[in-house]
Design a protein around this motif. Structure first.
Motif, PDB file in Angstrom:
ATOM      1  N   GLY A  29      -1.946  -7.158 -17.226  1.00 22.81           N
ATOM      2  CA  GLY A  29      -1.062  -8.311 -17.104  1.00 22.81           C
ATOM      3  C   GLY A  29      -0.525  -8.509 -15.706  1.00 22.81           C
ATOM      4  N   GLY A  30      -0.895  -7.663 -14.784  1.00 20.11           N
ATOM      5  CA  GLY A  30      -0.418  -7.791 -13.416  1.00 20.11           C
ATOM      6  C   GLY A  30       0.439  -6.608 -13.026  1.00 20.11           C
ATOM      7  N   SER A  31       0.744  -6.521 -11.756  1.00 18.97           N
ATOM      8  CA  SER A  31       1.480  -5.382 -11.213  1.00 18.97           C
ATOM      9  C   SER A  31       2.990  -5.538 -11.336  1.00 18.97           C
ATOM     10  CB  SER A  31       1.129  -5.200  -9.733  1.00 18.97           C
ATOM     11  OG  SER A  31       1.571  -6.335  -9.004  1.00 18.97           O
ATOM     12  N   GLY A  32       3.448  -6.744 -11.586  1.00 23.49           N
ATOM     13  CA  GLY A  32       4.885  -6.987 -11.639  1.00 23.49           C
ATOM     14  C   GLY A  32       5.505  -7.238 -10.271  1.00 23.49           C
ATOM     15  N   VAL A  33       4.696  -7.206  -9.218  1.00 27.24           N
ATOM     16  CA  VAL A  33       5.210  -7.478  -7.866  1.00 27.24           C
ATOM     17  C   VAL A  33       5.362  -8.988  -7.703  1.00 27.24           C
ATOM     18  CG1 VAL A  33       4.673  -7.362  -5.398  1.00 27.24           C
ATOM     19  CG2 VAL A  33       4.218  -5.394  -6.870  1.00 27.24           C
ATOM     20  N   HIS A  34       6.576  -9.414  -7.355  1.00 28.26           N
ATOM     21  CA  HIS A  34       6.844 -10.839  -7.143  1.00 28.26           C
ATOM     22  C   HIS A  34       7.518 -11.100  -5.798  1.00 28.26           C
ATOM     23  CE1 HIS A  34       5.814 -12.145 -11.225  1.00 28.26           C
ATOM     24  NE2 HIS A  34       6.386 -11.037 -11.648  1.00 28.26           N
ATOM     25  N   ASP A  35       7.705 -10.070  -4.981  1.00 29.74           N
ATOM     26  CA  ASP A  35       8.491 -10.241  -3.761  1.00 29.74           C
ATOM     27  C   ASP A  35       7.684 -10.158  -2.465  1.00 29.74           C
ATOM     28  OD1 ASP A  35       7.902  -7.544  -3.920  1.00 29.74           O
ATOM     29  OD2 ASP A  35       9.923  -6.864  -3.405  1.00 29.74           O
ATOM     30  N   ALA A  36       6.370 -10.059  -2.534  1.00 30.25           N
ATOM     31  CA  ALA A  36       5.560 -10.007  -1.306  1.00 30.25           C
ATOM     32  C   ALA A  36       5.502 -11.403  -0.680  1.00 30.25           C
ATOM     33  CB  ALA A  36       4.156  -9.515  -1.614  1.00 30.25           C
ATOM     34  N   THR A  37       5.479 -11.449   0.621  1.00 28.07           N
ATOM     35  CA  THR A  37       5.352 -12.726   1.324  1.00 28.07           C
ATOM     36  C   THR A  37       3.947 -12.852   1.894  1.00 28.07           C
ATOM     37  OG1 THR A  37       6.046 -11.805   3.450  1.00 28.07           O
ATOM     38  CG2 THR A  37       7.803 -12.630   1.985  1.00 28.07           C
ATOM     39  N   ALA A  38       3.550 -14.084   2.187  1.00 25.99           N
ATOM     40  CA  ALA A  38       2.234 -14.307   2.784  1.00 25.99           C
ATOM     41  C   ALA A  38       2.133 -13.585   4.130  1.00 25.99           C
ATOM     42  CB  ALA A  38       1.961 -15.797   2.934  1.00 25.99           C
ATOM     43  N   ALA A  39       3.209 -13.570   4.890  1.00 25.32           N
ATOM     44  CA  ALA A  39       3.209 -12.880   6.179  1.00 25.32           C
ATOM     45  C   ALA A  39       3.001 -11.377   5.987  1.00 25.32           C
ATOM     46  CB  ALA A  39       4.515 -13.141   6.919  1.00 25.32           C
ATOM     47  N   GLU A  40       3.539 -10.823   4.912  1.00 26.11           N
ATOM     48  CA  GLU A  40       3.380  -9.404   4.628  1.00 26.11           C
ATOM     49  C   GLU A  40       1.952  -9.075   4.175  1.00 26.11           C
ATOM     50  OE1 GLU A  40       5.827  -6.048   2.056  1.00 26.11           O
ATOM     51  OE2 GLU A  40       6.015  -8.143   1.485  1.00 26.11           O
ATOM     52  N   VAL A  41       1.311 -10.020   3.483  1.00 27.49           N
ATOM     53  CA  VAL A  41      -0.051  -9.814   2.985  1.00 27.49           C
ATOM     54  C   VAL A  41      -1.081 -10.023   4.096  1.00 27.49           C
ATOM     55  CG1 VAL A  41      -1.785 -10.699   1.366  1.00 27.49           C
ATOM     56  CG2 VAL A  41       0.572 -10.357   0.608  1.00 27.49           C
ATOM     57  N   ALA A  42      -0.790 -10.906   5.034  1.00 30.77           N
ATOM     58  CA  ALA A  42      -1.718 -11.171   6.138  1.00 30.77           C
ATOM     59  C   ALA A  42      -1.974  -9.883   6.914  1.00 30.77           C
ATOM     60  CB  ALA A  42      -1.151 -12.246   7.052  1.00 30.77           C
ATOM     61  N   GLY A  43      -3.210  -9.693   7.335  1.00 30.20           N
ATOM     62  CA  GLY A  43      -3.566  -8.506   8.105  1.00 30.20           C
ATOM     63  C   GLY A  43      -4.952  -8.021   7.747  1.00 30.20           C
ATOM     64  N   ASP A  44      -5.291  -6.853   8.231  1.00 36.20           N
ATOM     65  CA  ASP A  44      -6.608  -6.248   7.997  1.00 36.20           C
ATOM     66  C   ASP A  44      -6.522  -5.254   6.851  1.00 36.20           C
ATOM     67  OD1 ASP A  44      -7.491  -7.685  10.161  1.00 36.20           O
ATOM     68  OD2 ASP A  44      -7.503  -5.994  11.540  1.00 36.20           O
ATOM     69  N   TRP A  45      -7.492  -5.353   5.939  1.00 40.11           N
ATOM     70  CA  TRP A  45      -7.559  -4.503   4.757  1.00 40.11           C
ATOM     71  C   TRP A  45      -8.938  -3.864   4.690  1.00 40.11           C
ATOM     72  CZ3 TRP A  45      -3.213  -4.109   1.720  1.00 40.11           C
ATOM     73  CH2 TRP A  45      -2.204  -5.042   1.969  1.00 40.11           C
ATOM     74  N   THR A  46      -8.994  -2.591   4.324  1.00 33.47           N
ATOM     75  CA  THR A  46     -10.270  -1.889   4.218  1.00 33.47           C
ATOM     76  C   THR A  46     -10.297  -1.052   2.944  1.00 33.47           C
ATOM     77  OG1 THR A  46      -9.454   0.017   5.467  1.00 33.47           O
ATOM     78  CG2 THR A  46     -10.582  -1.714   6.727  1.00 33.47           C
ATOM     79  N   ASN A  47     -11.507  -0.577   2.616  1.00 33.77           N
ATOM     80  CA  ASN A  47     -11.628   0.443   1.579  1.00 33.77           C
ATOM     81  C   ASN A  47     -12.644   1.478   2.018  1.00 33.77           C
ATOM     82  OD1 ASN A  47     -14.251  -0.158   0.676  1.00 33.77           O
ATOM     83  ND2 ASN A  47     -13.617  -0.734  -1.361  1.00 33.77           N
ATOM     84  N   VAL A  48     -12.778   2.526   1.250  1.00 35.83           N
ATOM     85  CA  VAL A  48     -13.617   3.662   1.645  1.00 35.83           C
ATOM     86  C   VAL A  48     -15.104   3.329   1.665  1.00 35.83           C
ATOM     87  CG1 VAL A  48     -11.951   5.389   0.885  1.00 35.83           C
ATOM     88  CG2 VAL A  48     -13.674   4.566  -0.712  1.00 35.83           C
ATOM     89  N   LYS A  49     -15.517   2.229   1.094  1.00 37.48           N
ATOM     90  CA  LYS A  49     -16.935   1.866   1.044  1.00 37.48           C
ATOM     91  C   LYS A  49     -17.356   1.006   2.245  1.00 37.48           C
ATOM     92  CE  LYS A  49     -17.154   2.120  -3.956  1.00 37.48           C
ATOM     93  NZ  LYS A  49     -18.052   3.220  -4.186  1.00 37.48           N
ATOM     94  N   GLY A  50     -16.489   0.902   3.268  1.00 32.43           N
ATOM     95  CA  GLY A  50     -16.840   0.150   4.467  1.00 32.43           C
ATOM     96  C   GLY A  50     -16.504  -1.328   4.399  1.00 32.43           C
TER      97      GLY A  50
END
Length: 167
Positions: A29-50
């Motif tokens: 049903g979702g994580s329940g997070v409702h307080d993140a901002t677009a500025a906080e989400v913007a950026g570089d994201w990676t995972n272990v598979k490259g």
């Protein structure tokens, strides 16, 4: 009276079967997070598979080797290119809606057993694609992470992206 017991037992068995056949991803049903901002989400994201996903503040995105979600993951293709993103708030929590608009490359994910690329599947990779990345926070440091489910939904495997360290 006995027939009512059989009906109730049948309904109970059918309900159990429905629950048993539906995996964790189907109930999420979702994580329940409702307080993140677009500025906080913007950026570089990676995972272990490259995989690398760059979410720019202007709503554009750059993707490198991002796998498909749900059963599309089993096809083995990994998409690179550009697109756009937006932060959406749902009842269950926030989701990044990520859309690949201009693919630049298709790679094949390597086999975990052999390390060689998976053979081409009969289906062609899509020319555009949409992901819904759930937004969550770690319990200890409250850092954001993004994820989606992959493979068989009954298993509930998660494909996690973490923020790349700022240089």
């Amino acid at each position: 009276m006995a027939s009512r017991c059989y009906v109730r037992a049948g309904v109970a068995a059918f309900s159990f079967l429905l629950v048993a056949c539906a995996g964790p991803a189907q109930y999420y049903g979702g994580s329940g997070v409702h307080d993140a901002t677009a500025a906080e989400v913007a950026g570089d994201w990676t995972n272990v598979k490259g995989t690398r996903v760059e979410l720019h503040e202007d709503g554009t995105a750059s993707l490198t080797k991002l796998d498909g979600h749900d059963f599309d993951y089993d096809e083995g293709w990994r998409l690179s290119g550009t697109g756009d993103w937006r932060l959406a708030d749902t009842d269950g929590g926030q989701v990044v809606r990520l859309a690949l608009k201009a693919p630049t490359r298709v790679d094949r994910r390597p086999s975990e057993a052999t390390g060689t690329p998976l053979p081409s599947a009969d289906t062609q990779p899509p020319s555009t694609y949409n992901w819904s990345l759930y937004v969550d926070r770690s319990e200890h440091k409250h850092e954001l992470k993004l994820f989606f489910f992959f493979g068989d939904p009954d298993i509930g495997n998660t494909y996690v992206l973490t923020r790349t360290a700022q240089k």
